[in-house]
Design an enzyme around this catalytic site. Structure first.
Site, mmCIF file in Angstrom:
data_model
loop_
_atom_site.group_PDB
_atom_site.id
_atom_site.type_symbol
_atom_site.label_atom_id
_atom_site.label_comp_id
_atom_site.label_asym_id
_atom_site.label_seq_id
_atom_site.Cartn_x
_atom_site.Cartn_y
_atom_site.Cartn_z
ATOM 1 N N LYS A 239 0.433 -18.487 63.337
ATOM 2 C CA LYS A 239 1.466 -19.306 63.975
ATOM 3 C C LYS A 239 1.775 -20.550 63.499
ATOM 4 O O LYS A 239 2.828 -21.077 63.544
ATOM 5 C CB LYS A 239 1.193 -19.004 65.533
ATOM 6 C CG LYS A 239 2.120 -19.763 66.492
ATOM 7 C CD LYS A 239 1.836 -19.380 67.891
ATOM 8 C CE LYS A 239 0.269 -19.150 68.207
ATOM 9 N NZ LYS A 239 -0.316 -20.753 68.202
ATOM 10 N N THR B 51 0.962 -22.025 60.710
ATOM 11 C CA THR B 51 1.341 -22.211 59.534
ATOM 12 C C THR B 51 2.895 -22.045 59.562
ATOM 13 O O THR B 51 3.840 -22.543 58.782
ATOM 14 C CB THR B 51 0.814 -21.100 58.499
ATOM 15 O OG1 THR B 51 -0.696 -21.119 59.155
ATOM 16 C CG2 THR B 51 1.115 -21.329 57.020
ATOM 17 N N ARG C 103 -0.424 -28.652 69.175
ATOM 18 C CA ARG C 103 -1.592 -28.852 70.029
ATOM 19 C C ARG C 103 -2.827 -29.491 69.058
ATOM 20 O O ARG C 103 -2.826 -29.220 68.089
ATOM 21 C CB ARG C 103 -2.270 -27.715 70.549
ATOM 22 C CG ARG C 103 -1.542 -26.948 71.676
ATOM 23 C CD ARG C 103 -2.055 -25.636 72.423
ATOM 24 N NE ARG C 103 -2.286 -24.734 71.244
ATOM 25 C CZ ARG C 103 -2.966 -23.668 71.506
ATOM 26 N NH1 ARG C 103 -3.704 -23.391 72.293
ATOM 27 N NH2 ARG C 103 -2.891 -22.721 70.602
ATOM 28 N N LYS D 187 -13.207 -19.860 63.937
ATOM 29 C CA LYS D 187 -11.823 -19.845 63.545
ATOM 30 C C LYS D 187 -11.234 -21.077 62.599
ATOM 31 O O LYS D 187 -10.378 -20.799 61.767
ATOM 32 C CB LYS D 187 -10.941 -20.261 65.032
ATOM 33 C CG LYS D 187 -9.303 -19.889 64.650
ATOM 34 C CD LYS D 187 -8.678 -20.215 66.067
ATOM 35 C CE LYS D 187 -7.120 -20.101 65.824
ATOM 36 N NZ LYS D 187 -6.614 -20.892 65.003
ATOM 37 N N ALA E 282 -6.077 -21.648 75.582
ATOM 38 C CA ALA E 282 -4.994 -20.819 75.607
ATOM 39 C C ALA E 282 -5.071 -19.510 76.362
ATOM 40 O O ALA E 282 -4.269 -18.653 76.849
ATOM 41 C CB ALA E 282 -4.394 -20.374 74.269
ATOM 42 N N PHE F 180 -1.143 -17.992 71.349
ATOM 43 C CA PHE F 180 -1.032 -16.373 71.331
ATOM 44 C C PHE F 180 0.174 -15.574 71.506
ATOM 45 O O PHE F 180 1.268 -16.249 71.121
ATOM 46 C CB PHE F 180 -2.028 -15.913 72.587
ATOM 47 C CG PHE F 180 -3.434 -16.436 72.187
ATOM 48 C CD1 PHE F 180 -4.222 -16.662 71.106
ATOM 49 C CD2 PHE F 180 -4.265 -16.777 73.318
ATOM 50 C CE1 PHE F 180 -5.228 -16.855 70.829
ATOM 51 C CE2 PHE F 180 -5.303 -17.481 73.168
ATOM 52 C CZ PHE F 180 -6.201 -17.340 71.775
ATOM 53 N N PHE G 200 1.153 -11.750 53.437
ATOM 54 C CA PHE G 200 -0.085 -12.102 52.605
ATOM 55 C C PHE G 200 0.222 -11.471 51.204
ATOM 56 O O PHE G 200 0.979 -10.511 51.209
ATOM 57 C CB PHE G 200 -1.246 -11.525 53.389
ATOM 58 C CG PHE G 200 -1.638 -12.026 54.750
ATOM 59 C CD1 PHE G 200 -0.861 -13.317 55.327
ATOM 60 C CD2 PHE G 200 -2.776 -11.668 55.443
ATOM 61 C CE1 PHE G 200 -1.108 -13.874 56.313
ATOM 62 C CE2 PHE G 200 -2.985 -12.022 56.853
ATOM 63 C CZ PHE G 200 -2.466 -13.462 57.125
ATOM 64 N N TRP H 195 3.301 -20.247 53.164
ATOM 65 C CA TRP H 195 1.942 -20.455 52.658
ATOM 66 C C TRP H 195 1.863 -20.973 51.296
ATOM 67 O O TRP H 195 0.988 -21.763 50.812
ATOM 68 C CB TRP H 195 0.925 -19.496 53.148
ATOM 69 C CG TRP H 195 -0.380 -19.449 52.988
ATOM 70 C CD1 TRP H 195 -1.251 -20.284 53.565
ATOM 71 C CD2 TRP H 195 -1.283 -19.103 51.878
ATOM 72 N NE1 TRP H 195 -2.471 -20.296 52.944
ATOM 73 C CE2 TRP H 195 -2.389 -19.694 51.742
ATOM 74 C CE3 TRP H 195 -0.790 -18.103 50.670
ATOM 75 C CZ2 TRP H 195 -3.353 -19.057 50.873
ATOM 76 C CZ3 TRP H 195 -1.786 -17.621 49.854
ATOM 77 C CH2 TRP H 195 -3.169 -18.241 49.812
#
Length: 802
Positions: free
Chosen positions: A263, A265, A287, A298, A507, A538, A626, A655
């Site tokens: 998200k 990215t 954030r 993470k 979150a 999320f 991906f 990405w």
């Protein structure tokens, strides 16, 4: 920046390429970013009204130079008072007119990046074109403004001359001028016939700019042109020099978040595409990351690959210390609670009163926060010596019921062993779960933040009434600790697009969005046709629902488009694929083409789109691609998304390619933003608390019904009785499933949603029910991320923050 001219308000541009701000009836821009502070201007238009003598003006300027709340000074004085002493009294960094010797010197020397141009000179230059070889006559314009205009005009190839209305040979000078710029009203003795046909005439009389209606037949008033120039500055595209990427293949050791779908990215890739590639003003609002996930499981939250916020190390580690300020403020309040309980249990009313209102140098007096408490108690007295024994007892005793304390201490590191350690009655949460963090994200000004901090309910007294931070007398101290944290931090992407980083509420337990202040400042800076991309924590079931029902209510802002981030990997998981764990190799189902798994998992994507449609906002699906995704899988997801009601569905390669890989997403977002929106909230605030919870459970999660535990029902009854029943709801629920059970993927139906407890963040302004079991203090995994984080002692380079 505020410019107050007599009885009207207008918009003012200062440091054109850096700061633009609209005028509103609010308190201004308290809490603007650390690089763009609140700005005000000194109005000295009506000299007689202010009755300021020459020396008083200088004294007032010197005072305002030292006022941290005043970032710009514009002097609007009678011509006789435009002396070097007054103009040079303004600090160079606060000079927005550009009329000081310092600024004029830089202008003459040609230091383009350092000098300022006054709004009048800027308006004149904006209007005049093709000046090469033309004669420009300045009439009635002297001093710094005249010097500034002459320099600017000569740079554009004009031949300049200056004179007064009473100058000899005025008729000849006017007749030979191609352009006339008048700085004072034309006398009746000067006929318009003295001008040759086709002469361009601009009247920039200060009387006109001050709002006085002066009849003139001499050209066009600069007042209108000044507004037009300001308007053009606001809406113009930024003159950003975007950074050029040279992507490598394969992308070097930069990976997407192992447990996220990209998200952040996508947010970064989208604004890079908008600004660096489509030349559209855009801002990202993110954030701040907590040390918990950064050092835990993470990893960092700066984006990934060639769609990142830089400097990434600063972003992920402490940044400006805002989270530490929240930690300090939170724990000060916790200490105040325990200390008050101790002192009330060990002292008499008289002893408490003598310590709370001590005699200092023979005088006893109430502090302002104590006077406010007296007023809330209905005691309208200001002399401490006049209170009765009964009033003293009511004043000094909060009578906190220790079993009702809801305020916990916090640290910004995952530490599961602090969950059950108690100090007094307070356990530990992670810092970003503090209500003070939620307040920071929802506040709109310093005044609003102080008010919210004071409303924090920390416990109930023995009569069942709420006890607040204001009752404890700690509101001002909390505000002092938070005074710098309220300011967003300006950063940038790898391609130079600006990013505001501010706040980071948990979150799950809070609303999980970046700050309202960052959004509002960014909206002012991008202009009417620009874009602000802000995150919701999320998926649509938690992050977006809270964004709409809580943040939009608090801010008054209405979103134009929802960008729903999806991955083939996540959809395969929702289609029945094996579980995914951080650090563990992916099973072949996720690395090889499997169209059936993708098709089965798209039910979750369809549900997320349906949730978005409940609010009447168009949705664009961004498929974060991906390298293991097959073209057929990507095409299938986009096809199903569009068939399910998405405005568009676009594969994104930001990405690996930066903004260039998200251009199609940016174009889809721009088109969707032009669609008619019919935004609406999911529920009305007047509904009872239980009904609001049930509405979210059924319409968003797909539950059959809710089940309130006795504790939850008791708290709902208490909050309703205490007058908190009309607050919005902030569900504390797992993000791993639409239901309360993380293992239930896809679109669960027919389940009963259990509400184990209901708590309140009154300062932040929401009620938060706990769905099932929710932890507000995560734990570290067996192999935390800190194994890979290191510091080179020679180069001081930080490694492993991904």
């Amino acid at each position: 920046m505020l410019l107050l001219c007599d009885h009207y308000r207008t918009t003012y541009i200062a440091r054109n390429q850096y700061c633009t701000s609209d005028i509103t009836e609010s308190k201004g821009l308290e809490g603007t970013p650390k690089i763009l502070m609140q700005s005000q201007m000194l109005n000295l238009t009506n000299y007689e009204r202010f009755e300021l003598a020459y020396g008083s003006i200088v004294s007032e300027i010197l005072r305002l130079n030292e006022d941290p709340n005043v970032q710009g000074l514009a002097l609007d004085l009678p011509e006789s008072l435009y002396s070097s002493k007054i103009l040079n009294a303004v600090k160079p960094e606060k000079d927005v007119d550009g009329l000081s010797d310092v600024s004029l010197g830089r202008l003459v020397r040609g230091e383009d990046s350092d000098y300022l141009v006054s709004p009048i000179a800027g308006a004149v230059m904006e209007l005049l074109e093709d000046l090469d070889g033309k004669t420009v006559l300045l009439v009635g314009i002297n001093g710094p403004l005249g010097s500034s205009l002459q320099c600017l005009l000569q740079r554009r190839g004009a031949i300049t001359a200056s004179c007064h209305w009473k100058s000899s040979g005025l008729q000849s000078k006017l007749h030979h001028a191609d352009v006339v710029v008048a700085g004072s009203p034309k006398p009746e003795s000067v006929p318009a016939s003295w001008l040759k046909p086709g002469t361009t005439i601009i009247n920039c009389s200060p009387d006109l700019l001050s709002g006085r209606q002066i009849l003139t037949s001499f050209g066009i008033s600069i007042q209108y042109l000044w507004f037009r120039w300001i308007h053009s500055q606001q809406l113009r595209k930024w003159d950003l020099h975007c950074l050029k990427l040279q992507p490598l293949s394969p992308v070097p050791r930069i990976t997407p978040t192992p447990l996220g779908e990209g998200k952040s990215t996508v947010t970064i890739g989208l604004v890079q595409a908008l600004t660096a590639h489509l030349k559209i003003n855009s801002f990202a609002c993110l954030r701040q990351p907590s040390q918990g996930p950064t050092f835990g499981v993470k990893g960092g939250a700066a984006g990934g690959g060639y769609a990142q916020v830089i400097p990434m190390e600063e972003f992920n580690l402490h940044l400006t210390g805002d989270i530490h300020a929240i930690t300090a403020a939170n724990n000060l309040l916790a200490a105040a609670i325990d200390a008050r309980i101790l002192h009330e249990s060990t002292q008499s009313d008289k002893a408490l009163y003598n310590r709370l209102v001590p005699v200092v140098k023979g005088v006893r007096g109430f502090s302002s926060i104590q006077l406010a408490r007296l007023r809330r108690l209905g005691i309208n007295k200001t002399d401490p010596e006049t209170l009765t024994e009964e009033e003293i007892s009511r004043f000094v005793r909060l009578d906190i019921d220790p079993s009702t304390i809801t305020w916990q201490r916090v640290v910004d590191t995952n530490d599961r062993f602090l969950r059950k350690i108690t100090i007094g009655q307070a356990q530990f949460d992670i810092a970003v779960a503090s209500e003070i963090m939620a307040i920071l994200a929802l506040t709109t000004s310093l005044e609003d933040m102080k008010e919210r901090l004071g409303k924090i309910v920390v416990a109930n007294d023995k009569k069942g009434e709420p006890v607040t931070a204001e009752d404890l007398g700690v509101t001002g101290a909390l505000a002092v600790l938070m005074k710098d944290a309220i300011k967003p931090t300006l950063m940038q992407t790898l391609e130079g697009t600006p990013v505001f980083v501010h706040a980071g509420p948990f979150a799950n337990i809070a609303h999980g969005n970046s700050s309202i202040l960052a959004d509002k400042i960014a909206l002012k800076l991008v202009g009417e046709k620009g874009f602000v991309v802000t995150e919701a924590g999320f998926g649509a079931d938690i992050g977006m629902e809270k964004f709409f029902n809580i943040k939009c209510r608090a801010s008054g802002l209405v979103p134009s488009v929802v960008v729903l981030v999806a991955t083939v990997r996540a959809l395969k998981m929702h289609g029945g694929g094996p579980s995914v764990s951080a650090g563990a190799p992916l099973k072949k189902e996720y690395t090889e083409e499997n169209l059936q798994l993708v098709a089965d998992g798209c039910c979750n994507l369809q549900k997320q789109i349906q949730i978005t449609q409940l609010f009447g906002v168009p949705v664009v699906v961004a498929l974060n691609v991906f390298k293991t995704d097959s073209p057929a899988e990507v095409d299938l997801v986009c096809k199903i998304a569009k068939q399910s009601g998405a405005f568009d569905a676009v594969p994104c390669n930001h990405w690996s390619d930066g903004g260039r890989g998200a251009v199609k997403l940016a174009q889809a977002v721009e088109k969707a933003a032009n669609q008619k929106s019919s935004f609406k909230y999911l529920y009305g605030l007047e509904l009872p608390i239980a009904e609001k919870i049930k509405t979210i459970a059924q319409k968003v999660y797909g539950a059959k019904d809710i089940e309130l535990s006795p504790a939850a029902q008791s708290q709902i009854d208490r909050y309703t009785r205490q007058g908190f029943g009309k607050l919005p709801i902030c569900m504390a629920k797992t993000h791993l499933s639409l239901s309360h059970q993380p293992e239930r993927k896809g679109v669960p139906t027919g389940f009963i949603l259990p509400i184990s407890d209901v708590r309140a963040s009154i300062g932040a302004g929401f009620i938060y029910p706990l769905v099932g079991t929710m932890s507000t203090m995560p734990g570290l995994p067996t192999r935390p991320c800190f194994y890979d984080i290191d510091l080179d002692p020679v180069t001081e380079e930080v490694k492993g923050l991904f």
